[in-house]
Motif scaffolding. Sequence first.
Motif, PDB file in Angstrom:
ATOM      1  N   GLU A 145       0.843  -1.193   0.000  1.00  0.00           N
ATOM      2  CA  GLU A 145       0.000   0.000   0.000  1.00  0.00           C
ATOM      3  C   GLU A 145       0.877   1.241   0.000  1.00  0.00           C
ATOM      4  O   GLU A 145       2.066   1.182   0.330  1.00  0.00           O
ATOM      5  CB  GLU A 145      -0.898   0.023   1.241  1.00  0.00           C
ATOM      6  N   SER A 146       0.286   2.361  -0.364  1.00  0.00           N
ATOM      7  CA  SER A 146       1.006   3.635  -0.340  1.00  0.00           C
ATOM      8  C   SER A 146       0.019   4.756  -0.034  1.00  0.00           C
ATOM      9  O   SER A 146      -1.156   4.678  -0.397  1.00  0.00           O
ATOM     10  CB  SER A 146       1.685   3.892  -1.688  1.00  0.00           C
ATOM     11  N   ASN A 147       0.521   5.780   0.631  1.00  0.00           N
ATOM     12  CA  ASN A 147      -0.275   6.967   0.969  1.00  0.00           C
ATOM     13  C   ASN A 147      -1.492   6.597   1.799  1.00  0.00           C
ATOM     14  O   ASN A 147      -2.603   7.051   1.533  1.00  0.00           O
ATOM     15  CB  ASN A 147      -0.693   7.712  -0.298  1.00  0.00           C
ATOM     16  N   ASN A 148      -1.266   5.769   2.820  1.00  0.00           N
ATOM     17  CA  ASN A 148      -2.322   5.422   3.761  1.00  0.00           C
ATOM     18  C   ASN A 148      -2.121   6.239   5.032  1.00  0.00           C
ATOM     19  O   ASN A 148      -1.243   5.930   5.840  1.00  0.00           O
ATOM     20  CB  ASN A 148      -2.282   3.928   4.096  1.00  0.00           C
ATOM     21  N   PRO A 149      -2.921   7.291   5.242  1.00  0.00           N
ATOM     22  CA  PRO A 149      -2.747   8.120   6.429  1.00  0.00           C
ATOM     23  C   PRO A 149      -3.333   7.506   7.692  1.00  0.00           C
ATOM     24  O   PRO A 149      -3.303   8.122   8.744  1.00  0.00           O
ATOM     25  CB  PRO A 149      -3.495   9.401   6.053  1.00  0.00           C
ATOM     26  N   GLY A 174      -2.436  -2.421  -3.829  1.00  0.00           N
ATOM     27  CA  GLY A 174      -2.338  -3.272  -5.016  1.00  0.00           C
ATOM     28  C   GLY A 174      -1.006  -3.968  -5.108  1.00  0.00           C
ATOM     29  O   GLY A 174      -0.286  -4.105  -4.114  1.00  0.00           O
ATOM     30  N   GLY A 175      -0.694  -4.414  -6.322  1.00  0.00           N
ATOM     31  CA  GLY A 175       0.572  -5.111  -6.519  1.00  0.00           C
ATOM     32  C   GLY A 175       0.544  -6.096  -7.660  1.00  0.00           C
ATOM     33  O   GLY A 175       0.029  -5.807  -8.744  1.00  0.00           O
ATOM     34  N   ILE A 176       1.060  -7.280  -7.387  1.00  0.00           N
ATOM     35  CA  ILE A 176       1.276  -8.307  -8.408  1.00  0.00           C
ATOM     36  C   ILE A 176       0.191  -9.378  -8.334  1.00  0.00           C
ATOM     37  O   ILE A 176      -0.283  -9.720  -7.257  1.00  0.00           O
ATOM     38  CB  ILE A 176       2.665  -8.967  -8.199  1.00  0.00           C
ATOM     39  N   VAL A 177      -0.195  -9.887  -9.496  1.00  0.00           N
ATOM     40  CA  VAL A 177      -1.114 -11.026  -9.585  1.00  0.00           C
ATOM     41  C   VAL A 177      -0.344 -12.226 -10.117  1.00  0.00           C
ATOM     42  O   VAL A 177       0.260 -12.160 -11.192  1.00  0.00           O
ATOM     43  CB  VAL A 177      -2.304 -10.742 -10.524  1.00  0.00           C
ATOM     44  N   ASP A 226       5.642 -10.766   6.134  1.00  0.00           N
ATOM     45  CA  ASP A 226       6.741  -9.804   6.125  1.00  0.00           C
ATOM     46  C   ASP A 226       7.286  -9.714   4.705  1.00  0.00           C
ATOM     47  O   ASP A 226       7.608 -10.733   4.093  1.00  0.00           O
ATOM     48  CB  ASP A 226       7.834 -10.262   7.094  1.00  0.00           C
ATOM     49  N   SER A 227       7.385  -8.504   4.189  1.00  0.00           N
ATOM     50  CA  SER A 227       7.826  -8.327   2.802  1.00  0.00           C
ATOM     51  C   SER A 227       9.231  -8.876   2.556  1.00  0.00           C
ATOM     52  O   SER A 227       9.557  -9.266   1.433  1.00  0.00           O
ATOM     53  CB  SER A 227       7.778  -6.844   2.417  1.00  0.00           C
ATOM     54  N   GLN A 228      10.086  -8.913   3.593  1.00  0.00           N
ATOM     55  CA  GLN A 228      11.445  -9.441   3.411  1.00  0.00           C
ATOM     56  C   GLN A 228      11.438 -10.902   2.994  1.00  0.00           C
ATOM     57  O   GLN A 228      12.368 -11.369   2.349  1.00  0.00           O
ATOM     58  CB  GLN A 228      12.260  -9.287   4.700  1.00  0.00           C
ATOM     59  N   SER A 229      10.375 -11.607   3.348  1.00  0.00           N
ATOM     60  CA  SER A 229      10.311 -13.036   3.064  1.00  0.00           C
ATOM     61  C   SER A 229       9.572 -13.354   1.774  1.00  0.00           C
ATOM     62  O   SER A 229       9.428 -14.535   1.428  1.00  0.00           O
ATOM     63  CB  SER A 229       9.627 -13.773   4.230  1.00  0.00           C
ATOM     64  N   ASP A 230       9.120 -12.327   1.050  1.00  0.00           N
ATOM     65  CA  ASP A 230       8.306 -12.597  -0.144  1.00  0.00           C
ATOM     66  C   ASP A 230       8.636 -11.601  -1.246  1.00  0.00           C
ATOM     67  O   ASP A 230       8.300 -10.422  -1.153  1.00  0.00           O
ATOM     68  CB  ASP A 230       6.820 -12.523   0.208  1.00  0.00           C
ATOM     69  N   ILE A 231       9.266 -12.086  -2.293  1.00  0.00           N
ATOM     70  CA  ILE A 231       9.677 -11.227  -3.407  1.00  0.00           C
ATOM     71  C   ILE A 231       8.463 -10.631  -4.112  1.00  0.00           C
ATOM     72  O   ILE A 231       8.526  -9.513  -4.641  1.00  0.00           O
ATOM     73  CB  ILE A 231      10.553 -12.008  -4.417  1.00  0.00           C
ATOM     74  N   MET A 232       7.335 -11.327  -4.082  1.00  0.00           N
ATOM     75  CA  MET A 232       6.143 -10.823  -4.763  1.00  0.00           C
ATOM     76  C   MET A 232       5.607  -9.565  -4.082  1.00  0.00           C
ATOM     77  O   MET A 232       5.131  -8.642  -4.744  1.00  0.00           O
ATOM     78  CB  MET A 232       5.063 -11.904  -4.798  1.00  0.00           C
ATOM     79  N   ILE A 233       5.698  -9.511  -2.761  1.00  0.00           N
ATOM     80  CA  ILE A 233       5.301  -8.292  -2.048  1.00  0.00           C
ATOM     81  C   ILE A 233       6.285  -7.174  -2.361  1.00  0.00           C
ATOM     82  O   ILE A 233       5.906  -6.000  -2.501  1.00  0.00           O
ATOM     83  CB  ILE A 233       5.222  -8.542  -0.529  1.00  0.00           C
ATOM     84  N   GLN A 234       7.557  -7.520  -2.517  1.00  0.00           N
ATOM     85  CA  GLN A 234       8.568  -6.517  -2.852  1.00  0.00           C
ATOM     86  C   GLN A 234       8.304  -5.913  -4.238  1.00  0.00           C
ATOM     87  O   GLN A 234       8.422  -4.698  -4.437  1.00  0.00           O
ATOM     88  CB  GLN A 234       9.957  -7.146  -2.789  1.00  0.00           C
ATOM     89  N   SER A 244       5.419  -5.785  -5.547  1.00  0.00           N
ATOM     90  CA  SER A 244       4.188  -5.018  -5.347  1.00  0.00           C
ATOM     91  C   SER A 244       4.500  -3.633  -4.791  1.00  0.00           C
ATOM     92  O   SER A 244       3.860  -2.644  -5.168  1.00  0.00           O
ATOM     93  CB  SER A 244       3.247  -5.766  -4.387  1.00  0.00           C
ATOM     94  N   ASP A 245       5.484  -3.544  -3.906  1.00  0.00           N
ATOM     95  CA  ASP A 245       5.886  -2.256  -3.339  1.00  0.00           C
ATOM     96  C   ASP A 245       6.255  -1.269  -4.438  1.00  0.00           C
ATOM     97  O   ASP A 245       5.880  -0.092  -4.382  1.00  0.00           O
ATOM     98  CB  ASP A 245       7.087  -2.466  -2.401  1.00  0.00           C
ATOM     99  N   ILE A 246       6.959  -1.727  -5.438  1.00  0.00           N
ATOM    100  CA  ILE A 246       7.418  -0.836  -6.508  1.00  0.00           C
ATOM    101  C   ILE A 246       6.248  -0.390  -7.374  1.00  0.00           C
ATOM    102  O   ILE A 246       6.115   0.801  -7.701  1.00  0.00           O
ATOM    103  CB  ILE A 246       8.505  -1.527  -7.343  1.00  0.00           C
ATOM    104  N   ILE A 247       5.374  -1.321  -7.744  1.00  0.00           N
ATOM    105  CA  ILE A 247       4.202  -0.971  -8.553  1.00  0.00           C
ATOM    106  C   ILE A 247       3.320   0.033  -7.823  1.00  0.00           C
ATOM    107  O   ILE A 247       2.873   1.048  -8.397  1.00  0.00           O
ATOM    108  CB  ILE A 247       3.401  -2.242  -8.893  1.00  0.00           C
TER     109      ILE A 247
END
Length: 374
Positions: free
Chosen positions: A31-35, A56-59, A287-295, A297-300
Amino acid sequence: MDFPVNEIRDGQKQLAPHINFDEEYHFFYDESNNPRKLYTRETDFNTSITGSFVLGGIVDNGIVFNFEELWNSLQLQKNTKELKFKHLASGDFINCLKSRKLNIFLKFIDDEDILVHLSCINLLYYSIVDIVDSALMNRKELFELGPQFIAELKDIMHQVLRENLDETRALFFKYNYPNISNEDIPEFIKEIINITNYKNRNIKNQKSLKILKETLDFSGDKQKMPFLGGEKNNMLIEEFYQFYIKQIYMFKNSYHTFDNEDAIQKIIGKFRLIDGKRILENYTFKDSQSDIMIQLSDIIVALTSKYKIFINNHSEELIRLEFEKLSDLQRDNLKLYTKIISKSDKYNPGFFHHITGITEVNRMLTLNNLIENK
């Protein structure tokens, strides 16, 4: 708390019968820009209100990706434990497009046919639509003019308040919006109409603006705004968990892996999502460190958040001017980004959920047309 999902899910499916919500996928999220909460204070909002919350992120639809190749191509520092957007680019959207590492990433996503999904909620637009919905409940005959007309009224309301943000913020704080008492409704409406009477040079549809003012005025006379009141003082958005839950039940046959977010996890854990005779347990937090797909997703998501801020804060004219100044690398990155979005949208339009106004949509279309015509 029991939450039967099928009635609301079936209603959503009927609104979009062309979308396949029943397929099995694996969605990964950041996620991004979640206040966390959005509210007005005496002198400002607690956070910037001119952007969008992005989830959002990767499917994963079964395609095998070569992550090691991407990692090596990016030439990250040896002590890098996880891939983050900050490793690829920095600054606003236009400056991010200057990044060669971002170019490597976007080419990888495109070449590997990796799909993406995005829910984007314009914070100000989402905060003010209840004003229009409440007014329309007092003039129900206007519903016969159709959803496009209603969308135009909401868009004009958003444009007016966006162009006069200081006055809007002061008005909201003064009347504890959205927790407005019935006694204050006439004055609240009168002050909104005063804002609509400013020059507002960018409002092209003056006919709809006139109808909006008349509808608001009628509601002020009736001293009735059904969707306002009964809320916390000055709390525009209290929670964002509903956007997570919606993904879980709309794609109930899929699996959903969210980046760790303790507050969201605790709230969602209070709900029993009931699907007929079963409880939906098709999600987890990792934890995003353990999952490349979440990583990935962070960029997207981070890039999309910057894109939405750019769109929200630039008129169509300014978008054209900025586009003409782009370098070849910037245009290539922009083209790759929009191509990835378009490819995923064609695969399944259900991967995208937007809560925003027509003006923002038109700005995105303007930018897309500039890209296609170059």
